[in-house]
Write an enzyme that holds these catalytic residues in place. Structure first.
Site, PDB file in Angstrom:
ATOM      1  N   THR A  75       0.837  -1.209   0.000  1.00 15.01           N
ATOM      2  CA  THR A  75       0.000   0.000   0.000  1.00 15.01           C
ATOM      3  C   THR A  75       0.872   1.259   0.000  1.00 15.01           C
ATOM      4  O   THR A  75       0.642   2.189  -0.781  1.00 15.01           O
ATOM      5  CB  THR A  75      -0.941  -0.002   1.222  1.00 15.01           C
ATOM      6  OG1 THR A  75      -1.721  -1.199   1.184  1.00 15.01           O
ATOM      7  CG2 THR A  75      -1.866   1.202   1.221  1.00 15.01           C
ATOM      8  N   SER A 202       4.676  -7.181  -1.658  1.00 15.76           N
ATOM      9  CA  SER A 202       4.691  -7.200  -0.201  1.00 15.76           C
ATOM     10  C   SER A 202       5.155  -8.560   0.326  1.00 15.76           C
ATOM     11  O   SER A 202       4.842  -9.592  -0.281  1.00 15.76           O
ATOM     12  CB  SER A 202       3.242  -6.956   0.239  1.00 15.76           C
ATOM     13  OG  SER A 202       3.167  -6.692   1.581  1.00 15.76           O
ATOM     14  N   ALA A 203       5.855  -8.562   1.464  1.00 12.67           N
ATOM     15  CA  ALA A 203       6.406  -9.833   1.981  1.00 12.67           C
ATOM     16  C   ALA A 203       5.350 -10.738   2.610  1.00 12.67           C
ATOM     17  O   ALA A 203       5.468 -11.959   2.546  1.00 12.67           O
ATOM     18  CB  ALA A 203       7.490  -9.522   3.023  1.00 12.67           C
ATOM     19  N   HIS A 204       4.300 -10.133   3.210  1.00  9.81           N
ATOM     20  CA  HIS A 204       3.404 -10.986   4.011  1.00  9.81           C
ATOM     21  C   HIS A 204       2.463 -11.845   3.173  1.00  9.81           C
ATOM     22  O   HIS A 204       1.731 -12.667   3.710  1.00  9.81           O
ATOM     23  CB  HIS A 204       2.619 -10.147   5.034  1.00  9.81           C
ATOM     24  CG  HIS A 204       1.491  -9.333   4.488  1.00  9.81           C
ATOM     25  ND1 HIS A 204       0.192  -9.762   4.540  1.00  9.81           N
ATOM     26  CD2 HIS A 204       1.461  -8.122   3.892  1.00  9.81           C
ATOM     27  CE1 HIS A 204      -0.602  -8.831   4.014  1.00  9.81           C
ATOM     28  NE2 HIS A 204       0.150  -7.829   3.617  1.00  9.81           N
ATOM     29  N   THR A 242      14.783   5.058   9.483  1.00  6.31           N
ATOM     30  CA  THR A 242      15.596   3.881   9.820  1.00  6.31           C
ATOM     31  C   THR A 242      14.974   2.618   9.238  1.00  6.31           C
ATOM     32  O   THR A 242      13.765   2.404   9.362  1.00  6.31           O
ATOM     33  CB  THR A 242      15.725   3.747  11.353  1.00  6.31           C
ATOM     34  OG1 THR A 242      16.274   4.967  11.839  1.00  6.31           O
ATOM     35  CG2 THR A 242      16.613   2.589  11.749  1.00  6.31           C
ATOM     36  N   CYS A 327      -9.627  -6.448   2.814  1.00 11.93           N
ATOM     37  CA  CYS A 327      -9.622  -5.063   3.265  1.00 11.93           C
ATOM     38  C   CYS A 327     -11.024  -4.483   3.358  1.00 11.93           C
ATOM     39  O   CYS A 327     -11.259  -3.541   4.069  1.00 11.93           O
ATOM     40  CB  CYS A 327      -8.782  -4.199   2.329  1.00 11.93           C
ATOM     41  SG  CYS A 327      -7.127  -4.813   2.199  1.00 11.93           S
TER      42      CYS A 327
HETATM   43  N1  PLP Z   1      -2.339  -5.112  -3.682  1.00 14.13           N
HETATM   44  C1  PLP Z   1      -2.922  -6.324  -3.659  1.00 14.13           C
HETATM   45  C2  PLP Z   1      -3.293  -6.987  -4.941  1.00 14.13           C
HETATM   46  C3  PLP Z   1      -3.187  -6.954  -2.439  1.00 14.13           C
HETATM   47  O1  PLP Z   1      -3.770  -8.150  -2.416  1.00 14.13           O
HETATM   48  C4  PLP Z   1      -2.820  -6.286  -1.237  1.00 14.13           C
HETATM   49  C5  PLP Z   1      -3.120  -6.898   0.073  1.00 14.13           C
HETATM   50  O2  PLP Z   1      -4.251  -7.140   0.427  1.00 14.13           O
HETATM   51  C6  PLP Z   1      -2.214  -5.030  -1.317  1.00 14.13           C
HETATM   52  C7  PLP Z   1      -1.991  -4.485  -2.557  1.00 14.13           C
HETATM   53  C8  PLP Z   1      -1.794  -4.292  -0.083  1.00 14.13           C
HETATM   54  O3  PLP Z   1      -0.674  -4.896   0.487  1.00 14.13           O
HETATM   55  P1  PLP Z   1      -0.081  -4.492   1.924  1.00 14.13           P
HETATM   56  O4  PLP Z   1      -0.899  -5.250   2.917  1.00 14.13           O
HETATM   57  O5  PLP Z   1       1.338  -4.940   1.897  1.00 14.13           O
HETATM   58  O6  PLP Z   1      -0.195  -3.026   2.071  1.00 14.13           O
END
Ligand code: PLP
Length: 384
Positions: A75, A202-204, A242, A327
């Site tokens: 994000t 994103s890593a998670h 940092t 989300c």
């Molecule tokens: N873009 C997509 C396609 C996603 O699935 C997500 C996570 O739900 C995001 C962006 C946002 O990622 P982050 O949680 O790392 O901000």
């Protein structure tokens, strides 16, 4: 993955840490705690670990390590990418093209950019979720500075033909940006071959830690972004502050593990998904969304005609699955992705996103089929 009776089938929302990732991170909370900006041994060691991770991630997504900037996640990277791009390139034109099925991380930025004077056109998708390349050709003009389209959709798993899209975009001298968050770690992603100018992930979503992600800027293509944050020279001034060293180290390890495991894991997940879909397709009124398209191997999105999705989720007490994207799951709104695919409000509201992952087993899939079948049948009976 089960916790007691509970079965986790929401890996597109987030993933648990791989044990190897956790092991790699732990020393960086304690003995190797240095600040990579410090000019002494502690700092040098931390800086070396950060650069090692950058190389591991670059190997996974096929790019130059120097083209990656660490962020707090996709994000933040999307914000930096979209606002930073418009700030630096707005003098060339004000038109951006994107798609109705993008993630909120992108759509909300675009909405804000529209308020500040950009013109954004949104591509439609067909009933399977595919973009129409002819519509893109018609929309793009000399005013278009940027096309932003995701590689794989978080709700349906559909994969867009990104190489063909970037060819069209570059032919028109516009820049190509892509949210590759759901694709990285699940399917091979070669940022240079796709000829993307900017991308983020994103890593998670790939068994790495939360709170760490990356922004890719293809410097060979001479793309420039204005900085969004100020306060130091970390990440060459693009993202001051940092660095989250344990997070970065975990991200690097997750990338290394994903690279080694991807092929076998994708094959295994595709088989499990087939088992799941074969079981659920038997239910009258069940429809698998984007079924005929190229999809991520772990994702299925299924609608149940005549069933209230909220009631269904409440009945599925032992399953962690998602209605639409995580989300916006607390809102009682039909998924914007499914609505763009021309599903009725009612059918979109009856849909489940089920995403499998590393710890999903065949036994869990059998249990999930049994639980969904029982719940759908009970809700159907209650209606009669
Ligand atoms: N873009 C997509 C396609 C996603 O699935 C997500 C996570 O739900 C995001 C962006 C946002 O990622 P982050 O949680 O790392 O901000």
């Amino acid at each position: 993955m089960s916790s007691g009776e509970l079965i986790y089938l929401d890996y597109n929302a987030t993933t648990p840490l791989d044990q190897r990732v956790l092991d790699s991170m732990l020393p960086f909370f304690t003995e190797d705690f240095g600040n990579p900006s410090s000019d002494h041994v502690f700092g040098w060691q931390a800086a070396e670990a950060v650069e090692h991770s950058r190389e591991q991630i670059a190997r996974l997504v096929h790019c130059r390590p120097a083209d990656l900037t660490f962020t707090s996640g996709a994000t933040e990277a999307a914000n930096m990418a979209l606002f930073g791009f418009c700030e630096k390139n707005g003098h060339k034109g004000k038109h951006i093209i994107s798609c109705k099925t993008e993630h909120k991380a992108v759509l909300d930025c675009l909405q804000a950019l529209e308020k500040s004077g950009c013109r954004v056109s949104y591509l439609d998708v067909d009933s399977d979720g595919n973009i129409d390349l002819e519509q893109l050709q018609k929309m793009i003009s000399s005013e278009t500075i940027l096309v932003n389209l995701m590689l794989a959709n978080n709700e349906t798993g559909i994969i867009q033909p990104m190489k063909e899209i970037s060819e069209i975009v570059h032919r028109h001298q516009a820049s190509m940006m892509s949210d590759v968050t759901q694709a990285v770690g699940k399917i091979p992603v070669n940022l240079e071959e796709l000829n993307l100018d900017v991308a983020f992930f994103s890593a998670h979503k790939m068994y790495g830690p939360k709170g760490i992600g990356a922004l890719y800027i293809n410097k060979k293509n001479k793309v420039r972004l204005g900085p969004r944050n100020f306060g130091g020279q970390q990440e060459k001034g693009m993202r001051p502050g940092t660095l989250n060293v344990p997070g970065i180290v975990g991200f690097g390890k997750a990338a290394e593990v994903a690279r080694a495991d991807m092929k076998a894991e994708a094959d295994r997940l595709q088989k499990l998904r087939k088992q799941l879909e074969s079981g659920l397709k038997r239910l009258k009124g069940a429809r698998i969304n984007s079924y005929n398209s190229r999809r991520l191997p772990n994702t299925t999105n299924i609608s149940f005609e005549g069933i209230d999705g909220q009631q269904l989720i409440r009945k599925l007490k032992n399953l962690a699955v998602s209605r639409g994207s995580a989300c916006s799951a607390n809102e009682m709104k039909a998924s914007h992705v499914l609505k763009a695919m021309r599903l009725s409000e009612e059918l979109a509201l009856s849909s489940l996103r089920i995403s499998l992952g590393k710890f999903t087993t065949s036994e869990e899939i059998d249990k999930a089929i049994a639980e969904i079948t029982k719940s759908v049948q009970q809700l159907k009976k209650a209606e009669v």
